[in-house]
Scaffold this motif. Structure first.
Motif, PDB file in Angstrom:
ATOM      1  N   ASP A 335       0.852  -1.193   0.000  1.00 12.30           N
ATOM      2  CA  ASP A 335       0.000   0.000   0.000  1.00 12.30           C
ATOM      3  C   ASP A 335       0.885   1.239   0.000  1.00 12.30           C
ATOM      4  O   ASP A 335       1.481   1.609   1.024  1.00 12.30           O
ATOM      5  CB  ASP A 335      -0.907  -0.015   1.230  1.00 12.30           C
ATOM      6  CG  ASP A 335      -2.026   1.009   1.140  1.00 12.30           C
ATOM      7  OD1 ASP A 335      -1.945   1.889   0.245  1.00 12.30           O
ATOM      8  OD2 ASP A 335      -2.964   0.944   1.946  1.00 12.30           O
ATOM      9  N   THR A 336       0.974   1.911  -1.142  1.00 16.09           N
ATOM     10  CA  THR A 336       1.844   3.093  -1.249  1.00 16.09           C
ATOM     11  C   THR A 336       1.317   4.275  -0.453  1.00 16.09           C
ATOM     12  O   THR A 336       2.058   5.238  -0.213  1.00 16.09           O
ATOM     13  CB  THR A 336       1.996   3.510  -2.717  1.00 16.09           C
ATOM     14  OG1 THR A 336       0.695   3.794  -3.268  1.00 16.09           O
ATOM     15  CG2 THR A 336       2.663   2.409  -3.525  1.00 16.09           C
ATOM     16  N   ARG A 337       0.061   4.221  -0.052  1.00 17.60           N
ATOM     17  CA  ARG A 337      -0.449   5.303   0.787  1.00 17.60           C
ATOM     18  C   ARG A 337       0.259   5.330   2.136  1.00 17.60           C
ATOM     19  O   ARG A 337       0.240   6.355   2.830  1.00 17.60           O
ATOM     20  CB  ARG A 337      -1.963   5.127   0.999  1.00 17.60           C
ATOM     21  CG  ARG A 337      -2.788   5.331  -0.257  1.00 17.60           C
ATOM     22  CD  ARG A 337      -4.228   4.940  -0.030  1.00 17.60           C
ATOM     23  NE  ARG A 337      -4.384   3.506   0.241  1.00 17.60           N
ATOM     24  CZ  ARG A 337      -5.566   2.914   0.410  1.00 17.60           C
ATOM     25  NH1 ARG A 337      -6.677   3.628   0.349  1.00 17.60           N
ATOM     26  NH2 ARG A 337      -5.625   1.622   0.644  1.00 17.60           N
ATOM     27  N   ARG A 338       0.840   4.222   2.519  1.00 15.14           N
ATOM     28  CA  ARG A 338       1.529   4.136   3.812  1.00 15.14           C
ATOM     29  C   ARG A 338       3.046   4.249   3.675  1.00 15.14           C
ATOM     30  O   ARG A 338       3.769   4.057   4.642  1.00 15.14           O
ATOM     31  CB  ARG A 338       1.169   2.811   4.503  1.00 15.14           C
ATOM     32  CG  ARG A 338      -0.330   2.652   4.753  1.00 15.14           C
ATOM     33  CD  ARG A 338      -0.660   1.272   5.280  1.00 15.14           C
ATOM     34  NE  ARG A 338      -2.098   1.114   5.458  1.00 15.14           N
ATOM     35  CZ  ARG A 338      -2.767   1.405   6.582  1.00 15.14           C
ATOM     36  NH1 ARG A 338      -2.104   1.863   7.623  1.00 15.14           N
ATOM     37  NH2 ARG A 338      -4.069   1.256   6.661  1.00 15.14           N
ATOM     38  N   PHE A 339       3.506   4.484   2.435  1.00 13.86           N
ATOM     39  CA  PHE A 339       4.953   4.610   2.242  1.00 13.86           C
ATOM     40  C   PHE A 339       5.446   5.938   2.791  1.00 13.86           C
ATOM     41  O   PHE A 339       4.732   6.945   2.788  1.00 13.86           O
ATOM     42  CB  PHE A 339       5.304   4.532   0.759  1.00 13.86           C
ATOM     43  CG  PHE A 339       5.243   3.139   0.201  1.00 13.86           C
ATOM     44  CD1 PHE A 339       4.865   2.066   0.982  1.00 13.86           C
ATOM     45  CD2 PHE A 339       5.563   2.900  -1.124  1.00 13.86           C
ATOM     46  CE1 PHE A 339       4.804   0.797   0.469  1.00 13.86           C
ATOM     47  CE2 PHE A 339       5.509   1.637  -1.643  1.00 13.86           C
ATOM     48  CZ  PHE A 339       5.122   0.585  -0.849  1.00 13.86           C
TER      49      PHE A 339
END
Length: 916
Positions: A335-339
């Motif tokens: 999940d790139t939203r959490r990167f």
């Protein structure tokens, strides 16, 4: 034609397969041929696939049919395939079989053919229609395709990894999947819209074998995969299996490791194709990587919806399992939203001074944002992993230092490792329990003098304890577990046995170490005895040669006692099963007669010591008090008997390092006689052990004076008539050992070679060497140096100045196809300096043969001969045209090849006779 061929399929199966493949690979496009590929594809499937009727008929005629043929069919029956395909599709590759040409010429027919075959196999495997299917079960899994719906498929890791060849599956299925992947990758390179093909495969497949191929294409070209890539991310099982597949990618590279040993040129083509395929950039990627690629490639919203849907199906915290928590962590990773992005300056990153700015993303999201249960799961996992990581670190350090000694490292390194080994002993996982013990062995070997008294005492106590492991049975010798006769597989007690002589070299009066060494030399594990022998000859040979000989005598004494007791036990067993004529009054009279003439009968060897004392204890006692007669024990040892075979390797390890001693010369000569005598007996010592013994014998004779070497080889020279195939193995060992000798060192290889060549020319079987199954054919190949050479080798340095001897021998041998094949293979592999002069020998053999075209009937012969001629006809034409005899020889060979049907020779002849 199709109907008649189908009726006669069982009678003409091989011809039918070749016929079908030829037609499928054709390019016919006329109206009359439009439906022909589909018909031939159906014909091939009828030849390959099992049907329910086949099993029913077989069961009715033979109730035990399934059990009887299961071992013959192997995994093919579990996949619903007939049992004749594995050999036909061996050397799995994308270019093996008709699949890749079929995809290129008739793509729709090819895809339908593959899907029908795979769906049939998937149904048979998933529903377990084959009655003796012992493979792991498949389970249904689902993936969702937008604008289509759910697709259910049979799944398990075996099916998913079939296209990479890292799981056991039928060869024809692996070749078909490899060809499918290769074709789809080619389409992507040609800027073809590949998404419809990928979606069609996903929709029409009932198992994950082609789905895994689609996953590979999506990872390689995510921008072209479209909805197919999104569909793959909807399957939790697909993500898990592809992650497992990426971990096993190293296995795919290792599968072709020994293909270069094959003489078959086609096998090398298949291996090269696999090597190129294994090096593709996306091989190490998996579906989690694909999810990140799609999010950075403009499909972030669609991927986030899939991730959120997966997260919504995870149970609440109180109902979650560790598997659910692991899956939740995988969702966090994708999940790139959490990167978290961090800007890295050039000064902060070494080796990147030419880059102004670089962005780095950290996959793990902020731990504080995770749920408390997941954070606790991570903390627990980290604690559980600490012993594992410590054990792996110690194992890596010990393995590296054992191979490359630590003379150039700081002293604090090994001291820290030793301190960690003390802490880790008993705390690391069981499968890493040997790591701290190997660290101790390294420290004792390299730093015994640097250890303080307390560390020495602790290390020695651990070594003593390890020597006792696995030595529960004193009256036995157990062979090395794992790969036989390599010496590379050493357990902790093997490391301990090796370093004991190192301590004894520094402290020769240490009676405790001497006693432990005696236990190691008479250990019940062959591996421990062998490692002890290695250490003895490494550390004691120069300073204490008498002790080294005594060690060899202790090994031989232990084996002799065990062999004598086994012989007595066999004799007692035979006495309990006496024939009828030896029973009753006649048996009693026979016993009295034997007793009266006992002095004229051979006697069994007897022991002076009581049988109550174990063999190892008796051997240790004699070793410690110095009463062993090593020369006598080695003289009476039978190297090919049961216990003698287990002991002789360790003895040879010692004697081979003392080749100048009379004891070594006598024992190696005896070994050669024993091996040759064993060929005529029923009790065989086994190929692996015999091969190892002959390798050691070959090394000894090559480094000995010629007269002594010929004496050792005499039993093998005598055996050329009766056992040529066995002698061929010895010649192969001679070649391998000669190749390992440095170029400047001399040996008696060519004297031995000439002796065997002369003996072969007078062999009784030589005139009958016509086919590859003829007696003596392997020996003829080996004497002509036609063996397994590295692919990039063109000349053998040890051959310098002896090329004419090979060509003279080839001219004297009978003109048969196998002799010609061996000679041409030698020229192609390492005979570069014998060319182009040896073309005259080849032409002479063809001219003098009664059937010259039979000599060119072998495909390998023609292939290698075309390659040899091409090097000179195209590469050095002036060199061969300037010499009249050489020019005539080349034209003669080309003429014969053209008449034999070689198109390459036809083109070369045309170029050769055309003026520049």
């Amino acid at each position: 034609l199709i109907e008649r061929a189908t009726i006669e399929e069982k009678r003409q199966s091989d011809r039918l397969d070749d016929f079908a493949e030829t037609l499928l690979c054709g390019t016919a496009s006329g109206p009359a041929c439009r439906d022909f590929p589909q018909q031939v594809a159906k014909l091939m499937l009828s030849r390959w696939l099992l049907s329910d009727a086949d099993v029913e008929k077989s069961m009715q005629s033979d109730p035990y049919y399934l059990h009887r043929v299961s071992s013959r069919l192997g995994v093919e029956g579990a996949f619903g395939l007939r049992g004749h395909l594995d050999l036909k599709f061996s050397n799995q590759s994308a270019i093996q079989g008709p699949f890749l040409p079929l995809f290129r010429e008739h793509p729709r027919v090819g895809v339908d053919l593959i899907l029908e075959m795979l769906n049939h196999s998937g149904a048979w495997y998933g529903e377990r229609k084959w009655g003796v299917n012992n493979l792991e079960s498949a389970y249904p899994t689902k993936l969702t395709i937008s604008s289509y719906g759910e697709v259910e498929q049979w799944a398990n890791p075996r099916l998913w990894m079939a296209y990479r060849g890292t799981s056991v599956a039928p060869n024809v299925i692996q070749c078909a999947l490899m060809a499918l992947e290769s074709w789809l990758l080619d389409l992507c390179k040609l800027e073809v819209d590949v998404e419809p093909w990928l979606l069609h495969i996903l929709k029409e497949s009932n198992n994950v074998m082609p789905t895994a191929v689609v996953a590979s294409i999506c990872n390689a070209y995510p921008e072209k995969s479209g909805d197919a890539a999104l569909a793959l991310l909807t399957s939790r099982e697909a993500i898990r299996m592809d992650l497992e597949r990426s971990v096993k990618e190293m296995e795919a590279k290792a599968l072709n490791r020994f293909t270069h040993l094959s003489i078959d040129p086609m096998a090398k083509f298949y291996a090269k194709e696999r090597e190129r395929s294994n090096t593709l950039e996306h091989r190490g990627h998996h579906l989690e990587t694909l999810a990140c690629k799609l999010q950075f490639g403009g499909k972030a919203e669609e991927v986030w919806k899939i991730i959120d849907a997966h997260r919504s199906r995870i149970p609440p915290e109180d109902l979650r399992t560790d598997e659910d928590r692991t899956w939740l962590l995988a969702l966090h990773r994708t999940d790139t939203r959490r990167f978290e992005f961090t800007e890295v300056t050039p000064d902060a990153k070494e080796g990147k001074s030419n880059v102004e700015n670089e962005l780095r993303f950290i996959v793990a999201a902020d731990v504080n944002e995770m749920e408390s249960g997941l954070r606790e799961f991570l903390d627990t996992s980290d604690k559980e992993m600490q012993p594992f990581q410590q054990g792996v670190g110690l194992m890596n350090w010990a393995s590296g230092q054992w191979v490359q000694k630590s003379d150039d490292i700081e002293s604090v390194s090994w001291r820290d490792s030793l301190a960690q080994a003390k802490e880790a002993l008993g705390n690391v996982p069981p499968f890493l329990d040997e790591a701290p013990k190997k660290v101790v062995a390294v420290c004792v070997r390299d730093h015994w003098e640097d250890l303080d008294a307390a560390d020495r005492e602790w290390c020695l106590s651990l070594l003593v304890k390890e020597i006792g492991v696995g030595d529960g049975r004193d009256d036995s010798l157990m062979p090395i577990q794992g790969i036989p006769f390599t010496g590379d597989i050493m357990q902790p007690n093997g490391f301990s046995a090796y370093v004991l002589p190192r301590i004894l070299a520094s402290e020769p009066d240490n009676t405790e170490v001497l006693g432990v060494l005696a236990r190691a030399l008479t250990h019940s594990s062959e591996q421990v005895v062998f490692n002890a022998a290695q250490g003895v000859v490494e550390y004691l040979k120069d300073s204490y040669p008498d002790l080294v000989v005594r060690c060899a005598g202790a090994i031989a004494l232990n084996a002799n006692i065990l062999e004598n007791r086994a012989s007595l036990q066999r004799e007692e067993a035979m006495q309990s099963y006496r024939p009828r004529h030896e029973r009753g009054i006649f048996g009693k009279a026979l016993q009295e007669f034997r007793a009266a003439f006992a002095s004229h009968l051979p006697t069994q060897p007897q022991e002076d010591e009581p049988i109550t004392q174990s063999a190892s204890a008796l051997a240790r006692e004699r070793f410690l008090d110095g009463s062993i007669d090593a020369e006598h024990e080695l003289k009476v040892l039978n190297p090919t008997s049961g216990y003698g075979t287990l002991a002789v390797k360790s003895i040879l390890e010692i004697l081979a390092r003392m080749p100048e001693t009379p004891l070594s010369k006598q024992f190696f000569a005896k070994l050669a006689s024993s091996i040759a005598a064993d060929w005529a007996s029923r009790d065989k010592i086994g190929f692996e052990r015999e091969y190892d013994l002959m390798n050691r014998l070959a090394r000894f004779v090559l480094t000995s004076p010629t007269e002594e070497s010929m004496h050792c080889c005499q039993p093998f020279l005598v055996a050329v008539d009766e056992h040529p195939d066995k002698v061929a193995t010895f010649i192969e060992c001679l070649i391998g050992q000669e190749d390992s000798i440095p170029p400047r060192e001399k040996s008696c290889f060519w004297d031995i070679w000439q002796a065997f060549a002369d003996r072969i020319l007078n062999a009784s079987w030589l005139p009958r060497v016509h086919t590859r199954h003829s007696k003596g054919v392997d020996l003829v190949k080996k004497i002509l140096l036609s063996t397994y050479w590295k692919e990039d080798v063109r000349h053998w340095q040890r051959l310098n100045g002896h090329e004419h001897e090979i060509s003279e021998l080839a001219a004297k041998l009978p003109s048969t196809p196998v002799v010609m094949e061996a000679y041409i293979h030698y020229l192609h592999a390492i005979g570069e300096k014998a060319l182009p002069e040896d073309f005259t020998t080849v032409a002479k053999i063809l001219d003098e043969s009664d059937q010259p075209y039979d000599l060119l009937g072998n495909g390998n012969t023609v292939f290698h001969l075309e390659a040899l001629l091409g090097r000179y006809v195209h590469g050095q034409p002036k060199r061969i045209k300037s010499d009249a005899s050489m020019r005539t020889a080349v034209l003669t060979i080309l003429d014969y090849l053209v008449d034999a049907g070689s198109s390459a020779a036809y083109r070369m002849r045309d170029d050769f006779v055309t003026p520049a």
